[in-house]
Design an enzyme around this catalytic site. Structure first.
Site, PDB file in Angstrom:
ATOM      1  N   LYS A 195      33.715  23.829  -1.570  1.00 44.36           N
ATOM      2  CA  LYS A 195      33.133  24.757  -2.697  1.00 44.36           C
ATOM      3  C   LYS A 195      33.420  26.546  -2.391  1.00 44.36           C
ATOM      4  O   LYS A 195      32.560  26.878  -2.800  1.00 44.36           O
ATOM      5  CB  LYS A 195      31.356  24.083  -2.317  1.00 44.36           C
ATOM      6  CG  LYS A 195      31.400  22.817  -2.885  1.00 44.36           C
ATOM      7  CD  LYS A 195      30.332  22.711  -3.000  1.00 44.36           C
ATOM      8  CE  LYS A 195      29.399  21.746  -2.719  1.00 44.36           C
ATOM      9  NZ  LYS A 195      28.804  21.608  -2.039  1.00 44.36           N
ATOM     10  N   LYS A 200      40.639  21.112   3.729  1.00 48.86           N
ATOM     11  CA  LYS A 200      39.668  20.641   3.170  1.00 48.86           C
ATOM     12  C   LYS A 200      40.370  21.146   1.632  1.00 48.86           C
ATOM     13  O   LYS A 200      39.391  22.450   1.314  1.00 48.86           O
ATOM     14  CB  LYS A 200      38.889  20.046   3.330  1.00 48.86           C
ATOM     15  CG  LYS A 200      37.430  20.606   3.407  1.00 48.86           C
ATOM     16  CD  LYS A 200      36.673  19.345   3.861  1.00 48.86           C
ATOM     17  CE  LYS A 200      35.218  20.806   3.563  1.00 48.86           C
ATOM     18  NZ  LYS A 200      34.365  20.249   3.817  1.00 48.86           N
ATOM     19  N   LYS A 216      32.707  27.423  10.043  1.00 53.09           N
ATOM     20  CA  LYS A 216      31.379  28.460   9.661  1.00 53.09           C
ATOM     21  C   LYS A 216      31.462  30.032  10.101  1.00 53.09           C
ATOM     22  O   LYS A 216      30.970  30.938   9.611  1.00 53.09           O
ATOM     23  CB  LYS A 216      30.561  27.955   8.857  1.00 53.09           C
ATOM     24  CG  LYS A 216      30.754  26.978   7.379  1.00 53.09           C
ATOM     25  CD  LYS A 216      29.820  26.359   6.894  1.00 53.09           C
ATOM     26  CE  LYS A 216      30.802  25.598   5.586  1.00 53.09           C
ATOM     27  NZ  LYS A 216      29.653  24.756   4.960  1.00 53.09           N
TER      28      LYS A 216
END
Ligand code: ATP
Ligand code: LTN
Length: 330
Positions: free
Chosen positions: A197, A194, A112
Site C-alpha cells: 500500500k 511484496k 519501515k
C-alpha cells in the site's frame, strides 16, 4: 462455542489485490464456521503521518470495502479500533512485559524505519504490542493474515504466554492463519518485493478501486521474466509466477490448468486475459462499494453496533488482566 477469528487492516494508502487475496477474501469464508471480529486499525495507521481529512475518509472507505467484499455485519463484528479504549489500555500493560530487544528484531519496524528514517516515532516501534493487544483482548483463536504479519503474531503468542505464566491464565494463545497460495502477492513492478500500500509507484499494485483502463495498463506494464514460457517457477520466473498466482486465485483455475491453457500463447496474450479476469472480479465489488459509500448512515449504524459488541467482549478481558496485576478495577 465457535472459535474466535480476529483480524484488521490499517485505513492507510490504497487497498490492493494483495490485501484482498492475502487477507480479506479469506475472512469472508471464515464467517461460515467461526465467530469473526474484523477491525479497522486506525491507531496503527497514525504511526505514519496521516492527513486528518483523508484518514477520516479512509476509515469510512475501509468499512465499505469490508462490506463490499462480503463481510456480513449480521454474522461478524465490524468496528474501529480507536472507538474501544481497551486496546490502548492493554497495550500499555503489555508494554511493561515486552523487551525492547524483541521489538528491535521486528522486520517490519526495521524495514519501515529504514525507508523513513526521519519519521521513526515511538508508536511505530510499539506497533506490534498494540497489535498483540488487539488480538488478545478478544480471546482470539485464529488470526487470518498475510505472511508479513507472522512475526507479529509470534510476538503476540510470546507475550500472552509470558503474562499467563507470571500472573495466571488470562489470555488464549492465538494462532496465525496464513494461506499458502496467497500469503505474499508480489509487486507488479518488482516481483521480488511484496505488493504494498505504501509503495511510491502506483504501478506496484492493483488498487481495489482502479478503473478497467488503469488495470489494463498496469498489467501490461507488469514486469515479466526473460524467456517466453508461461510456467510457474518462483525462483527463475518470479514475475510470471506472481501473475499466475493472481490469475489462479481470482479465476479458481489451478496453476497447472493455466499453464496448460497458455502453453503456446505469448506473455502479451496471457496478460490481456489476466487484466480481464481482474476487471471481472473487481467490477461487482466496485458497484457494491459505490452503493455502501452512498449510505453513510447505514455504515455508521453498523460501526456503532460493532463498537458496542467489541467493547463488551474486550472489557471482560481487560478487567481480568488488571485484576491479575493487582490494579484496581471497577
Ligand atoms: P504496507 O505495505 O504499507 O505496510 P500493507 O499493504 O501490508 O501495507 P496492511 O494494512 O499492513 O497493508 O495489511 C493488511 C493485510 O493484508 C494483512 O493481513 C497483510 O498481511 C495482508 N497483506 C498485505 N500485503 C500483502 C501482500 N502483498 N500479499 C498478501 N497479503 C498481504
Ligand atoms: N498490523 C496489521 C494490521 C493489524 C492486525 C491487527 C492484523 C492491526 N491489528 C490484529 C491482525 C490482527 C497489518 O496488516 N499491517
Amino acid at each position: 462455542m465457535k472459535k474466535i477469528v480476529f483480524s484488521a487492516v490499517q485505513p492507510s494508502g490504497a487497498l490492493h489485490i494483495g490485501n484482498y487475496l492475502g487477507a480479506i477474501k479469506n475472512w469472508v469464508e471464515l464467517q461460515k464456521n467461526y465467530r469473526c471480529i474484523f477491525c479497522i486499525a486506525d491507531y496503527h495507521a497514525i504511526t505514519l503521518k496521516q492527513n486528518p481529512r483523508i484518514l477520516k475518509k479512509k476509515i469510512f472507505e475501509l468499512v465499505c470495502i469490508y462490506l463490499s467484499a462480503g463481510i456480513n455485519p449480521k454474522k461478524s463484528i465490524i468496528f474501529v479500533q480507536s472507538q474501544v479504549p481497551y486496546h490502548t489500555e492493554l497495550a500499555w500493560i503489555l508494554n511493561c512485559i515486552t523487551k525492547i530487544s524483541e521489538l528491535k528484531r521486528m522486520t517490519q519496524f526495521k524495514q519501515k524505519s529504514k525507508e523513513h528514517p526521519e519519521k521513526v516515532n515511538v508508536g511505530l516501534f510499539d506497533y506490534p504490542v498494540l497489535m498483540a493487544s488487539d488480538i488478545l483482548l478478544y480471546q482470539t483463536d485464529l488470526v487470518p493474515v498475510g505472511k508479513d504479519q507472522k512475526q507479529h503474531i509470534e510476538l503476540t503468542r510470546s507475550l500472552a504466554r509470558r503474562f499467563n505464566k507470571e500472573f495466571g491464565k488470562t489470555f488464549k494463545i492465538p494462532k496465525a492463519l496464513i494461506k499458502k497460495q496467497s500469503e505474499k502477492i508480489m509487486g507488479l513492478d518488482n516481483p521480488l518485493k511484496k505488493m504494498s500500500k505504501s509503495a511510491e509507484d502506483p504501478y506496484n499494485y492493483i488498487a481495489l478501486t482502479d478503473t478497467p483502463k488503469l488495470i489494463r495498463e498496469k498489467i501490461k506494464k507488469a514486469i515479466t521474466d526473460s524467456g517466453k514460457e508461461i510456467k510457474y517457477d518462483k525462483e527463475k520466473k518470479p514475475g510470471i509466477s506472481n501473475l499466475l498466482t493472481i490469475y489462479s486465485l481470482l479465476s479458481k483455475k489451478s496453476i497447472p490448468q493455466l499453464e496448460n491453457q497458455y502453453k503456446n500463447k505469448t506473455y502479451a496474450e496471457f496478460k490481456k486475459d489476466l487484466a480481464e479476469v481482474i476487471i471481472k472480479s473487481l467490477t461487482p465489488f466496485q458497484e457494491k462499494l459505490k452503493y455502501y459509500q452512498s449510505k453513510p448512515e447505514y455504515v455508521k449504524n453498523i460501526l456503532e453496533q460493532g463498537r458496542k459488541k467489541a467493547e463488551k467482549i474486550s472489557q471482560a478481558t481487560i478487567k481480568e488482566a488488571k485484576k491479575k496485576l493487582g490494579l484496581l478495577c471497577s
